[in-house]
Write an enzyme that holds these catalytic residues in place. Structure first.
Site, PDB file in Angstrom:
ATOM      1  CE  LYS A  96      -2.743  -1.066   5.529  1.00  0.00           C
ATOM      2  NZ  LYS A  96      -1.441  -0.660   5.013  1.00  0.00           N
ATOM      3  N   GLY A 157       7.709   0.029   1.109  1.00  0.00           N
ATOM      4  CA  GLY A 157       8.861   1.054   0.688  1.00  0.00           C
ATOM      5  C   GLY A 157       9.660   0.524  -0.228  1.00  0.00           C
ATOM      6  CB  ALA A 184       3.196  -3.185   1.179  1.00  0.00           C
ATOM      7  CG  ASN A 206       2.306   6.316   1.181  1.00  0.00           C
ATOM      8  OD1 ASN A 206       1.872   6.241   2.218  1.00  0.00           O
ATOM      9  ND2 ASN A 206       2.891   7.286   0.539  1.00  0.00           N
TER      10      ASN A 206
HETATM   11  C1  LIG Z   1      -0.106   3.530   3.021  1.00  0.00           C
HETATM   12  C2  LIG Z   1      -0.011   2.098   3.657  1.00  0.00           C
HETATM   13  O1  LIG Z   1      -1.155   2.078   4.291  1.00  0.00           O
HETATM   14  C3  LIG Z   1       0.961   1.189   3.664  1.00  0.00           C
HETATM   15  O2  LIG Z   1       0.181  -0.279   3.788  1.00  0.00           O
HETATM   16  C4  LIG Z   1       2.150   1.294   2.874  1.00  0.00           C
HETATM   17  O3  LIG Z   1       2.898   2.283   3.173  1.00  0.00           O
HETATM   18  C5  LIG Z   1       2.128   0.922   1.433  1.00  0.00           C
HETATM   19  O4  LIG Z   1       2.999   0.475   0.749  1.00  0.00           O
HETATM   20  P1  LIG Z   1       4.273   1.337  -0.161  1.00  0.00           P
HETATM   21  O5  LIG Z   1       4.587   2.331   0.597  1.00  0.00           O
HETATM   22  O6  LIG Z   1       5.341   0.133  -0.364  1.00  0.00           O
HETATM   23  O7  LIG Z   1       3.515   1.659  -1.410  1.00  0.00           O
END
Ligand SMILES: CC(=O)[C@@H](O)[C@H](O)COP(=O)(O)O
Length: 257
Positions: A96, A157, A184, A206
Site C-alpha cells: 500500500k 484520521g 482514509a 483504521n
Molecule cells: C491504515 C491505513 O493504511 C491508512 O490509509 C489510514 O490510516 C486509513 O485512514 P483512517 O485512519 O482515516 O481510516
C-alpha cells in the site's frame, strides 16, 4: 468476490492496525470485522511500537493477508526503500503505497506517488496506491502499472466522511472495471454505506475503529454497513426525484363515515 491482483477476497472491508489500545483489542476487532486483509506500517511498528513483537505475533496468529504500507514516507526513494524492506519482512508483493505531500492534510504527493508506483510495479510489486479522487492522477497510476486504486474520501484520521461524493461517483463511472477502495477519512458506518452505495468495491479504515469506545463492536458495525451499502447498490437503487410520486395507487375513493 473482490479480486485484488488475482487474489479473491470475500470481505469488502480492509482494516488498519494502528492506534488500538492493545494487541488483544486489535485482535478482537479484526475477528469481529471478518476482514481478510489488514494493513501494517513497517516503519511505525519496527520503530519500536509500543508492543514490539506482540504486535507481529498477533498479526501472524490472525491468519489474514497482510498489506504492508509505506505510511510516513514523504519522498520517492524513501517509499521505494520502505516497500522493499516490507517485501522482505512480510514476504508479499503487495504494497500500500503512501507518499505524503502535506503535513496538515496528509494528502498524497501525487507526483511522487506516480513515480514511486512506476518504479515498484517495474520491480514486480502489486501496488495499492493511496491517492486523491483526481481522475488524471488515477489514469497515470494505471499507466504506471497499478491495477487497484485507493482514493481518499477525507484526510487520514479526520473521520470527516466523504467530502466529495460527486468526485467519487465520477471515479466509479470512469473506471468501471478497476477495483476501487476508499481509503482514509471514514468516520462512521453511515459513511461506509454512502461510498459502497456508489458502487465502490471496498473500504479501508483504521481510526474510526481503533478510536471507538468499543473497537470490536465498531468493527462489526462497519462490516454490516459495508455489506448493506454493497447489497443496496447491487439491488438497483431509485434515483431521487424533485416531485412526489404516490406510493399507494389511488383506486376508487376512501369512504369515511
Ligand atoms: C491504515 C491505513 O493504511 C491508512 O490509509 C489510514 O490510516 C486509513 O485512514 P483512517 O485512519 O482515516 O481510516
Amino acid at each position: 468476490m473482490l479480486d485484488l491482483y488475482g487474489t479473491k477476497i470475500a470481505s469488502h472491508l480492509l482494516l488498519g492496525t494502528a492506534r488500538y489500545p492493545s494487541p488483544a483489542v486489535l485482535a478482537d476487532a479484526v475477528r469481529r470485522s471478518q476482514t481478510e486483509i489488514v494493513t501494517v506500517s513497517l516503519r511505525r511498528e519496527a520503530a519500536g511500537g509500543r508492543n514490539g513483537g506482540a504486535f507481529f505475533d498477533v498479526i501472524r496468529e490472525l491468519g489474514v493477508h497482510v498489506l504492508p504500507n509505506t505510511a510516513g514516507c514523504h519522498g520517492v526513494s524513501e517509499a521505494v526503500l520502505t516497500a522493499k524492506m516490507a517485501r522482505e519482512v512480510f514476504r508479499t508483493n503487495w504494497i500500500k503505497l503512501e507518499v505524503i505531500g502535506n503535513h496538515d492534510t496528509l494528502q498524497p504527493d501525487v507526483f511522487a506517488l506516480v513515480e514511486a508506483a512506476r518504479i515498484l510495479a517495474g520491480e514486480g510489486f502489486e501496488v495499492f496506491p493511496y491517492t486523491t479522487d483526481d481522475l488524471v492522477v488515477a489514469e497515470r497510476l494505471l499507466a504506471a502499472g497499478c491495477k487497484v486504486l485507493m482514493p481518499w474520501c477525507a484526510p487520514i484520521g479526520s473521520a470527516a466522511g466523504p467530502l466529495n461524493l460527486s468526485a467519487l461517483r465520477s471515479m466509479r463511472a470512469h473506471f468501471p472495471d478497476v477495483p476501487l477502495i476508499v481509503d482514509a477519512g471514514i468516520g462512521r458506518p453511515s459513511h461506509a454505506v454512502a461510498v459502497m452505495e456508489l458502487g465502490f468495491d471496498a473500504v479501508l479504515l483504521n481510526t474510526a475503529v481503533a478510536g471507538a469506545s468499543n473497537p470490536a463492536s465498531m468493527a462489526e458495525a462497519f462490516a454490516k454497513a459495508i455489506d448493506a451499502g454493497r447489497q443496496g447498490f447491487a439491488a438497483g437503487m431509485l434515483e431521487p426525484r424533485d416531485m412526489a410520486v404516490p406510493s399507494t395507487p389511488l383506486i376508487g375513493r376512501a369512504v369515511f363515515p
